[in-house]
Design a protein around this motif. Structure first.
Motif, PDB file in Angstrom:
ATOM      1  N   PRO A   7     -21.962  19.709  18.267  1.00 51.66           N
ATOM      2  CA  PRO A   7     -21.907  18.656  19.281  1.00 51.66           C
ATOM      3  C   PRO A   7     -23.282  18.071  19.521  1.00 51.66           C
ATOM      4  O   PRO A   7     -24.296  18.708  19.253  1.00 51.66           O
ATOM      5  CB  PRO A   7     -21.388  19.396  20.532  1.00 51.66           C
ATOM      6  CG  PRO A   7     -21.788  20.809  20.307  1.00 51.66           C
ATOM      7  CD  PRO A   7     -21.697  21.041  18.832  1.00 51.66           C
ATOM      8  N   PRO A   8     -23.345  16.807  19.992  1.00 47.96           N
ATOM      9  CA  PRO A   8     -24.635  16.197  20.263  1.00 47.96           C
ATOM     10  C   PRO A   8     -25.436  17.037  21.242  1.00 47.96           C
ATOM     11  O   PRO A   8     -24.892  17.582  22.206  1.00 47.96           O
ATOM     12  CB  PRO A   8     -24.277  14.836  20.875  1.00 47.96           C
ATOM     13  CG  PRO A   8     -22.868  14.599  20.491  1.00 47.96           C
ATOM     14  CD  PRO A   8     -22.227  15.925  20.336  1.00 47.96           C
ATOM     15  N   GLY A 141     -19.701   9.915  19.068  1.00 49.35           N
ATOM     16  CA  GLY A 141     -20.540  10.817  18.289  1.00 49.35           C
ATOM     17  C   GLY A 141     -21.870  10.162  18.009  1.00 49.35           C
ATOM     18  O   GLY A 141     -22.006   8.934  18.071  1.00 49.35           O
ATOM     19  N   ARG A 144     -25.525   8.432  12.562  1.00 45.97           N
ATOM     20  CA  ARG A 144     -26.246   9.124  11.500  1.00 45.97           C
ATOM     21  C   ARG A 144     -27.399   8.285  10.970  1.00 45.97           C
ATOM     22  O   ARG A 144     -28.344   8.789  10.425  1.00 45.97           O
ATOM     23  CB  ARG A 144     -25.287   9.466  10.349  1.00 45.97           C
ATOM     24  CG  ARG A 144     -24.197  10.449  10.760  1.00 45.97           C
ATOM     25  CD  ARG A 144     -24.790  11.815  11.055  1.00 45.97           C
ATOM     26  NE  ARG A 144     -23.736  12.743  11.448  1.00 45.97           N
ATOM     27  CZ  ARG A 144     -23.513  13.124  12.679  1.00 45.97           C
ATOM     28  NH1 ARG A 144     -24.247  12.635  13.667  1.00 45.97           N
ATOM     29  NH2 ARG A 144     -22.555  13.997  12.954  1.00 45.97           N
TER      30      ARG A 144
END
Length: 204
Positions: A7-8, A141, A144
């Motif tokens: 998780p972040p 989320g 990236r």
């Protein structure tokens, strides 16, 4: 087996709702997701840049989510739900509702685009600090890549990175259906629906 994505990471200042740049939690959203924020208490996320938002009554939103399954991030605050969609969707909303034959029907469905804002929930997996405060039902989320946008509901084949985005048309049709159903249910029960007489496009 695919590797598990952790998780972040939420910095300690964000857990406290503290004084990160841009207001409570603002630094996390700007750093991890590239989302613009407005400082203050509570911090707000600007729409019309990385995402737009469909704002609906929570009861209609919950019913729509059960129908459509996959969506983008979804936030809840009190009796209202915000479904994050691709930038530009709010501007297209009135025409899309007309095409889906919802034009002229009073719906408690608002599109927030350029110039709008929503209250930022605590970064995932944070908890709201008080009942009715903003929280993520389906959290975003972390990006990236610096220029990578989250996968948000969009018109199929348009800005959907090869068709991998949830379908905006299906989402809007489900939300409109459930908003209308909730309105009829309240009318039969003798209540007064809280939606305006005409479909607005909100920018603030």
């Amino acid at each position: 087996m695919a590797p598990t994505v952790p998780p972040p990471r939420v910095p300690p200042s964000a857990e406290r709702g503290g004084d990160a740049p841009g207001g409570p939690w603002g630094g996390w959203y700007e750093r991890e997701l590239g989302w613009a924020t407005v400082g203050g208490s509570p911090v707000r996320l600007l729409t019309g840049l990385r995402f737009d938002a469909l704002v609906v009554p929570a009861v209609a939103g919950h019913a729509a989510l059960r129908r459509v399954g996959r969506t983008g991030p979804v936030a809840l605050m009190g009796l209202r739900m915000s479904l994050l969609v691709a930038p530009g969707s709010a501007e297209e909303l009135p025409g899309l509702l007309d095409w889906l034959e919802w034009g002229g029907v009073a719906l408690a469905l608002t599109g927030l685009g350029a110039g709008g804002r929503i209250t930022a929930p605590p970064p995932p997996p944070g908890r709201p600090v008080e009942p009715g405060a903003a929280t993520w039902l389906r959290p975003p989320g972390p990006s990236r890549e610096q220029d990578e946008a989250p996968v948000l509901p969009a018109f199929s084949g348009f800005g959907s990175r090869g068709g991998d985005a949830p379908d905006l048309v299906r989402l809007v049709d489900a939300v409109a259906t459930e908003c209308h159903r909730a309105r009829l249910t309240r009318a039969r029960a003798g209540g007064f629906p809280d939606e305006p007489a005409a479909q607005p496009l909100a920018f603030s």
